[in-house]
Design a protein around this motif. Structure first.
Motif, PDB file in Angstrom:
ATOM      1  N   ILE A 146       0.781  -1.065   0.024  1.00  0.00           N
ATOM      2  CA  ILE A 146       0.066   0.079  -0.117  1.00  0.00           C
ATOM      3  C   ILE A 146       0.883   1.126   0.076  1.00  0.00           C
ATOM      4  O   ILE A 146       1.843   1.015   0.388  1.00  0.00           O
ATOM      5  CB  ILE A 146      -1.001   0.157   1.321  1.00  0.00           C
ATOM      6  N   ASP A 182     -11.128   0.864   3.945  1.00  0.00           N
ATOM      7  CA  ASP A 182     -11.509  -0.508   3.657  1.00  0.00           C
ATOM      8  C   ASP A 182     -11.568  -1.498   4.842  1.00  0.00           C
ATOM      9  O   ASP A 182     -12.429  -2.030   4.984  1.00  0.00           O
ATOM     10  CB  ASP A 182     -10.791  -1.101   2.326  1.00  0.00           C
ATOM     11  N   GLN A 183     -10.337  -1.412   5.465  1.00  0.00           N
ATOM     12  CA  GLN A 183     -10.099  -2.215   6.659  1.00  0.00           C
ATOM     13  C   GLN A 183     -11.196  -1.774   7.783  1.00  0.00           C
ATOM     14  O   GLN A 183     -11.706  -2.667   8.246  1.00  0.00           O
ATOM     15  CB  GLN A 183      -8.563  -2.294   7.076  1.00  0.00           C
ATOM     16  N   GLU A 202      -6.963   2.384   1.720  1.00  0.00           N
ATOM     17  CA  GLU A 202      -6.874   0.985   2.422  1.00  0.00           C
ATOM     18  C   GLU A 202      -7.262   1.013   3.768  1.00  0.00           C
ATOM     19  O   GLU A 202      -7.857   0.039   4.375  1.00  0.00           O
ATOM     20  CB  GLU A 202      -5.268   0.592   2.338  1.00  0.00           C
ATOM     21  N   CYS A 211      -1.903  -2.478   8.411  1.00  0.00           N
ATOM     22  CA  CYS A 211      -3.272  -1.988   7.612  1.00  0.00           C
ATOM     23  C   CYS A 211      -3.978  -3.113   6.823  1.00  0.00           C
ATOM     24  O   CYS A 211      -4.034  -3.000   5.845  1.00  0.00           O
ATOM     25  CB  CYS A 211      -2.802  -0.784   6.657  1.00  0.00           C
TER      26      CYS A 211
END
Ligand code: FES
Length: 135
Positions: free
Chosen positions: A8, A93-94, A90, A68
């Motif tokens: 990422i 999203d998590q 990212e 992450c």
């Protein structure tokens, strides 16, 4: 595991240039953060909420080692949210898979306060339960 996730983009972070205070709830433990001591630990971004917590004896679950790739380090910023780096896609999203999401929720390993104000962080109860059960 620890360090950074090579898959990422790294977040754009303004590290603090002076000491500031961060308080963890519900234990109500306040830590004076000294940027000269970064990194405190080896999980999460240097100067992140996770880095500061683990380096000062406050346990926050961090299944992926702070890169992450999970949502177990979910915390809620009660004060000082506006002093933290912007969450990357990212991270968003998590976070979507974290229970009890709030508008000021962050992943502790990706959230770096810039030290311009003191910060208050709540560790969610489901994460605290893990600690109490000794996981
Ligand atoms: S510890 Fe896995 S995302 Fe923060």
């Amino acid at each position: 595991m620890g360090g950074t996730n090579p898959y990422i983009q790294q977040p754009d972070v303004d590290l603090p240039t002076r000491k500031y205070k961060i308080t963890f709830l519900p234990m109500n433990k306040t830590i004076e953060v000294d940027p000269e001591r970064f990194p405190y630990d080896h999980n999460g971004l240097p100067g992140s909420v996770l880095d500061i917590a683990l380096g000062n004896g406050i346990e926050i679950d961090h299944a992926c080692g702070g890169v992450c790739a999970c949502s177990t380090c979910h915390v809620v910023l009660k004060e000082g949210y506006d002093t933290t780096n912007e969450a990357l896609e990212e991270e968003e999203d998590q976070l979507e898979s974290a229970p009890d999401l709030k508008s000021t929720s962050r992943l502790a390993c990706q959230c770096v306060p810039d030290g311009t104000k003191d910060v208050v962080v709540e560790i969610p109860s489901w994460n605290r339960n893990l600690v109490q059960e000794g996981h």
